[in-house]
Enzyme design. Structure first.
Site, mmCIF file in Angstrom:
data_model
loop_
_atom_site.group_PDB
_atom_site.id
_atom_site.type_symbol
_atom_site.label_atom_id
_atom_site.label_comp_id
_atom_site.label_asym_id
_atom_site.label_seq_id
_atom_site.Cartn_x
_atom_site.Cartn_y
_atom_site.Cartn_z
ATOM 1 N N GLY A 126 0.794 -1.229 0.000
ATOM 2 C CA GLY A 126 0.000 0.000 0.000
ATOM 3 C C GLY A 126 0.829 1.283 0.000
ATOM 4 N N SER A 127 2.073 1.241 -0.434
ATOM 5 C CA SER A 127 2.886 2.484 -0.453
ATOM 6 C C SER A 127 2.309 3.487 -1.441
ATOM 7 C CB SER A 127 4.349 2.167 -0.786
ATOM 8 O OG SER A 127 4.489 1.749 -2.122
ATOM 9 N N ASN A 128 1.680 3.013 -2.508
ATOM 10 C CA ASN A 128 1.046 3.938 -3.457
ATOM 11 C C ASN A 128 -0.268 4.476 -2.912
ATOM 12 O OD1 ASN A 128 2.711 4.132 -6.087
ATOM 13 N ND2 ASN A 128 2.821 2.001 -5.473
ATOM 14 N N LEU A 186 -4.925 -8.684 -9.268
ATOM 15 C CA LEU A 186 -5.819 -9.637 -9.919
ATOM 16 C C LEU A 186 -6.295 -9.077 -11.259
ATOM 17 C CD1 LEU A 186 -8.005 -10.786 -6.891
ATOM 18 C CD2 LEU A 186 -6.248 -12.125 -8.068
ATOM 19 N N ILE A 187 -6.345 -9.945 -12.250
ATOM 20 C CA ILE A 187 -6.855 -9.530 -13.558
ATOM 21 C C ILE A 187 -8.365 -9.316 -13.437
ATOM 22 C CG2 ILE A 187 -7.219 -10.258 -15.954
ATOM 23 C CD1 ILE A 187 -4.571 -11.832 -15.690
ATOM 24 N N HIS A 234 1.345 0.610 -13.337
ATOM 25 C CA HIS A 234 2.132 -0.574 -13.701
ATOM 26 C C HIS A 234 3.610 -0.204 -13.771
ATOM 27 C CE1 HIS A 234 3.050 -4.497 -15.182
ATOM 28 N NE2 HIS A 234 3.630 -3.998 -16.253
ATOM 29 N N ASP A 242 -2.652 -4.439 -19.010
ATOM 30 C CA ASP A 242 -1.581 -3.435 -19.127
ATOM 31 C C ASP A 242 -1.434 -2.890 -20.540
ATOM 32 O OD1 ASP A 242 0.312 -5.412 -16.796
ATOM 33 O OD2 ASP A 242 -1.167 -3.849 -16.446
HETATM 34 N N1 LIG Z 1 -8.353 -6.501 -17.217
HETATM 35 C C1 LIG Z 1 -7.318 -5.940 -16.558
HETATM 36 N N2 LIG Z 1 -7.135 -6.241 -15.268
HETATM 37 C C2 LIG Z 1 -6.088 -5.670 -14.606
HETATM 38 C C3 LIG Z 1 -5.177 -4.825 -15.268
HETATM 39 C C4 LIG Z 1 -5.419 -4.511 -16.634
HETATM 40 O O1 LIG Z 1 -4.676 -3.719 -17.274
HETATM 41 N N3 LIG Z 1 -6.496 -5.085 -17.242
HETATM 42 N N4 LIG Z 1 -4.042 -4.337 -14.605
HETATM 43 C C5 LIG Z 1 -3.746 -5.148 -13.400
HETATM 44 C C6 LIG Z 1 -2.577 -4.872 -12.593
HETATM 45 N N5 LIG Z 1 -1.518 -5.736 -13.083
HETATM 46 C C7 LIG Z 1 -0.468 -5.095 -13.636
HETATM 47 O O2 LIG Z 1 -0.361 -3.848 -13.647
HETATM 48 C C8 LIG Z 1 -1.613 -7.148 -13.022
HETATM 49 C C9 LIG Z 1 -1.906 -7.761 -11.816
HETATM 50 C C10 LIG Z 1 -2.014 -9.151 -11.755
HETATM 51 C C11 LIG Z 1 -1.843 -9.936 -12.893
HETATM 52 C C12 LIG Z 1 -2.012 -11.427 -12.812
HETATM 53 O O3 LIG Z 1 -1.514 -12.167 -13.657
HETATM 54 N N6 LIG Z 1 -2.773 -11.883 -11.807
HETATM 55 C C13 LIG Z 1 -3.117 -13.308 -11.665
HETATM 56 C C14 LIG Z 1 -2.683 -13.790 -10.313
HETATM 57 C C15 LIG Z 1 -1.192 -13.599 -10.192
HETATM 58 C C16 LIG Z 1 -0.710 -14.300 -8.925
HETATM 59 O O4 LIG Z 1 -1.155 -13.905 -7.830
HETATM 60 O O5 LIG Z 1 0.074 -15.218 -9.081
HETATM 61 C C17 LIG Z 1 -4.620 -13.477 -11.795
HETATM 62 O O6 LIG Z 1 -5.346 -12.445 -11.674
HETATM 63 O O7 LIG Z 1 -5.037 -14.608 -11.968
HETATM 64 C C18 LIG Z 1 -1.541 -9.326 -14.099
HETATM 65 C C19 LIG Z 1 -1.414 -7.927 -14.172
HETATM 66 C C20 LIG Z 1 -4.966 -5.220 -12.514
HETATM 67 N N7 LIG Z 1 -5.930 -5.941 -13.271
HETATM 68 N N1 LIG Z 2 1.079 -5.493 -12.281
HETATM 69 C C1 LIG Z 2 0.711 -4.676 -11.178
HETATM 70 C C2 LIG Z 2 1.924 -4.369 -10.354
HETATM 71 O O1 LIG Z 2 2.947 -5.015 -10.448
HETATM 72 N N2 LIG Z 2 1.787 -3.333 -9.532
HETATM 73 C C3 LIG Z 2 2.859 -2.973 -8.650
HETATM 74 O O2 LIG Z 2 2.594 -3.448 -7.340
HETATM 75 C C4 LIG Z 2 3.304 -2.608 -6.431
HETATM 76 C C5 LIG Z 2 2.346 -2.218 -5.345
HETATM 77 O O3 LIG Z 2 3.071 -1.593 -4.334
HETATM 78 P P1 LIG Z 2 2.285 -0.948 -3.082
HETATM 79 O O4 LIG Z 2 1.338 -2.011 -2.575
HETATM 80 O O5 LIG Z 2 3.391 -0.595 -2.130
HETATM 81 O O6 LIG Z 2 1.556 0.251 -3.601
HETATM 82 C C6 LIG Z 2 3.772 -1.381 -7.227
HETATM 83 O O7 LIG Z 2 5.140 -1.502 -7.526
HETATM 84 C C7 LIG Z 2 2.955 -1.473 -8.486
HETATM 85 O O8 LIG Z 2 3.605 -0.927 -9.602
#
Ligand SMILES: Nc1nc2c(c(=O)[nH]1)N[C@@H](CN(C=O)c1ccc(C(=O)N[C@@H](CCC(=O)O)C(=O)O)cc1)CN2
Ligand SMILES: NCC(=O)N[C@@H]1O[C@H](COP(=O)([O-])[O-])[C@@H](O)[C@H]1O
Length: 211
Positions: free
Chosen positions: A13-15, A105-106, A126, A166
């Site tokens: 949660g730093s962001n 999570l996606i 991202h 992404d």
């Molecule tokens: N439909 C979308 N969903 C999400 C996006 C997006 O652009 N379109 N961005 C993500 C955040 N993210 C990267 O920035 C990201 C987060 C998680 C995953 C992923 O593969 N998750 C897996 C579980 C991974 C694990 O815990 O091992 C899953 O959801 O099954 C990819 C990209 C937020 N969502």
């Molecule tokens: N694909 C999504 C992803 O990798 N997001 C990344 O998770 C971290 C969350 O940090 P935070 O919990 O300290 O904010 C951040 O580095 C963010 O870019």
């Protein structure tokens, strides 16, 4: 009327903290009306509670309970239920903007479609440049690519969330140069430092574009 944002987190949660700090310093053009965490163990929950921001925990594992990994169709069904229940929480809050700040999570069609119908924008932070290192572990992957000479720059982006992970339109892109011989910890620290300003700037930009 002050716009309302809802922040999705999964971990440290730093962001989220950067958004809270910006709000308290008068640099965020919205109030944070709710934080939703995909993990009950997320430290970001404590950060929110310390600033009296309401928190909801919405964990996927509770939907998967009793369903073995092999039962992919059943899990996919439950994943849709998870998304639809998440939509209900968000729609009850009626935010102007949803900010994914480390939401791991996606988000599927069952989530994106209803929010699009209600004109609720979603943005995501991202830790890579557009078109590179989509998905998880992007910081480590970009670090390794830099140290192997495959890239000379890394960075972060704030982008709109679409179904393709992404791949949404970037709102903010910030770059850093690769430094050969740098440690992963140093690379990660520089990336996070970029993120903490970009999450505020990207949120304000997305709010401005709502007007
Ligand atoms: N439909 C979308 N969903 C999400 C996006 C997006 O652009 N379109 N961005 C993500 C955040 N993210 C990267 O920035 C990201 C987060 C998680 C995953 C992923 O593969 N998750 C897996 C579980 C991974 C694990 O815990 O091992 C899953 O959801 O099954 C990819 C990209 C937020 N969502
Ligand atoms: N694909 C999504 C992803 O990798 N997001 C990344 O998770 C971290 C969350 O940090 P935070 O919990 O300290 O904010 C951040 O580095 C963010 O870019």
């Amino acid at each position: 009327m002050t716009p309302k944002i809802l922040v999705l987190i999964s971990g440290n949660g730093s962001n989220l903290q950067a958004l809270i700090n910006a709000k308290e310093q008068g640099q965020l053009k919205a109030e944070i009306s709710l934080v939703i965490s995909s993990s009950s163990k997320a430290f970001g929950i404590e950060r929110a509670r310390k600033h009296n921001i309401p928190v909801r925990v919405h964990e996927l594992k509770s939907y998967y309970q009793g369903i073995p990994k092999e039962e992919k169709a059943k899990r996919a069904e439950k994943r849709n239920d998870f998304d639809q229940d998440l939509v209900k929480i968000i729609l009850s809050e009626k935010p102007d903007l949803v900010v994914c700040a480390g939401w791991m999570l996606i988000l599927g069609e069952k989530f994106l479609q209803p929010l699009q119908e209600k004109n609720i924008s979603i943005i995501n932070l991202h830790p890579s440049l557009p078109g590179a290192f989509e998905g998880i572990n992007a910081i480590e992957r970009s670090y390794n690519a830099g140290q192997n000479g495959e890239i000379t720059k890394g960075g972060i982006m704030i982008h709109r969330v679409i179904l393709e992970v992404d791949r949404g339109q970037p709102l903010i892109v910030r770059e850093i140069d690769v430094i050969k011989g740098e440690t992963l910890e140093s690379w990660e620290a520089r990336i996070h430092s970029l993120e903490h300003q970009a999450i505020v700037d990207g949120t304000n930009k997305a709010l401005d574009e709502l007007k």
